[in-house]
Design an enzyme around this catalytic site. Structure first.
Site, PDB file in Angstrom:
ATOM      1  N   GLY A   2       0.836  -1.081  -0.076  1.00  0.00           N
ATOM      2  CA  GLY A   2       0.129   0.028   0.083  1.00  0.00           C
ATOM      3  C   GLY A   2       0.874   1.281   0.101  1.00  0.00           C
ATOM      4  O   GLY A   2       2.031   1.272   0.517  1.00  0.00           O
ATOM      5  N   GLN A  42       3.125   9.894   1.226  1.00  0.00           N
ATOM      6  CA  GLN A  42       4.295   9.473   1.458  1.00  0.00           C
ATOM      7  C   GLN A  42       5.144   9.726  -0.056  1.00  0.00           C
ATOM      8  O   GLN A  42       6.457   9.521   0.311  1.00  0.00           O
ATOM      9  CB  GLN A  42       4.156   7.905   1.630  1.00  0.00           C
ATOM     10  N   CYS A  63       5.756  -0.322   6.995  1.00  0.00           N
ATOM     11  CA  CYS A  63       5.479   1.013   6.256  1.00  0.00           C
ATOM     12  C   CYS A  63       6.651   1.209   5.411  1.00  0.00           C
ATOM     13  O   CYS A  63       7.875   1.319   5.782  1.00  0.00           O
ATOM     14  CB  CYS A  63       5.224   1.900   7.009  1.00  0.00           C
ATOM     15  N   LEU A  64       6.396   1.578   4.098  1.00  0.00           N
ATOM     16  CA  LEU A  64       7.728   1.978   3.348  1.00  0.00           C
ATOM     17  C   LEU A  64       8.481   3.289   3.741  1.00  0.00           C
ATOM     18  O   LEU A  64       9.341   3.492   3.245  1.00  0.00           O
ATOM     19  CB  LEU A  64       7.009   2.061   1.824  1.00  0.00           C
ATOM     20  N   HIS A 108      -4.547   1.707   7.798  1.00  0.00           N
ATOM     21  CA  HIS A 108      -3.101   2.405   7.695  1.00  0.00           C
ATOM     22  C   HIS A 108      -2.860   3.405   6.551  1.00  0.00           C
ATOM     23  O   HIS A 108      -2.433   4.552   7.105  1.00  0.00           O
ATOM     24  CB  HIS A 108      -2.294   1.132   7.414  1.00  0.00           C
ATOM     25  N   GLU A 109      -3.309   3.002   5.287  1.00  0.00           N
ATOM     26  CA  GLU A 109      -3.092   4.013   4.227  1.00  0.00           C
ATOM     27  C   GLU A 109      -3.975   5.375   4.591  1.00  0.00           C
ATOM     28  O   GLU A 109      -3.510   6.712   4.295  1.00  0.00           O
ATOM     29  CB  GLU A 109      -3.356   3.610   2.929  1.00  0.00           C
ATOM     30  N   HIS A 160      -2.408   7.763   6.954  1.00  0.00           N
ATOM     31  CA  HIS A 160      -1.448   8.585   6.346  1.00  0.00           C
ATOM     32  C   HIS A 160      -1.901   9.895   5.696  1.00  0.00           C
ATOM     33  O   HIS A 160      -1.428  10.928   5.770  1.00  0.00           O
ATOM     34  CB  HIS A 160      -0.930   7.899   5.165  1.00  0.00           C
TER      35      HIS A 160
HETATM   36 ZN   LIG Z   1       2.475   3.292   5.540  1.00  0.00          ZN
END
Ligand SMILES: [Zn+2]
Length: 170
Positions: A46, A51, A91-92, A133-134, A137
């Site tokens: 995701g 991000q 998480c990236l 989660h997304e 963000h």
């Molecule tokens: Zn993340």
């Protein structure tokens, strides 16, 4: 298509609040494509526009094992949630860090697709976690902010060390 650089926690730009998309135009379609390419290449399941330092409400998700079930959600909003589950997340923007976070077990999310049509998706298990989660963000929150202060300090120290090593290598 192009790969987009991903912001790393605790970059203050990760705290920006994303604005709703008014018009699903060519620029949004291009952004969603680039985000998908960036997510697959990372690889991740995701990615939120926040991000990649674009503060618009766009997320891409693919939790399938075959990596061929791309979901693009514009202006996603959780309209129903129930139950509790605890799942290990990563998480990236927080590379190499995984920890347990408690979230709703099942969610219903309303969003616009790439043609600007209103849709809803009902999800549980991993997809429900990923959606929460997304979407978080987009409101400027990273999953590690659910963890204790001490853990967050350790994570920041670890990431600062990693960044130093990378800089020395370049
Ligand atoms: Zn993340």
């Amino acid at each position: 298509m192009s790969l987009l650089p991903i912001l790393r926690f605790p970059d203050p730009r990760l705290k920006k609040i994303a604005a709703p998309v008014r018009n699903v135009d060519e620029s949004i379609i291009r952004l969603a494509r680039d985000m998908a390419e960036t997510m697959y290449q990372a690889p991740g399941i995701g990615l939120a526009a926040t991000q990649v330092d674009v503060h618009k409400q766009v997320i891409v998700i693919d939790t399938s094992e075959t990596r061929d079930n791309l979901l693009t959600l514009i202006n996603p909003e959780i309209v129903e949630s129930e139950g509790r589950q605890e799942c290990e997340e990563g998480c990236l923007s927080v590379p190499g860090i995984y920890d347990k976070v408690e979230r709703a077990e099942r969610v219903v999310v309303r969003y616009l697709d790439l043609e600007g049509r209103e849709k809803t998706i009902e999800a549980d298990e991993l997809l429900a976690v990923c959606l929460q989660h997304e979407i978080e963000h987009l409101s400027g929150k990273v999953f590690v902010e659910h963890l204790s202060r001490l853990k967050q300090l350790r994570i920041k120290a670890k990431l600062a060390k990693q960044a130093k090593i990378t800089a020395a290598r370049d």
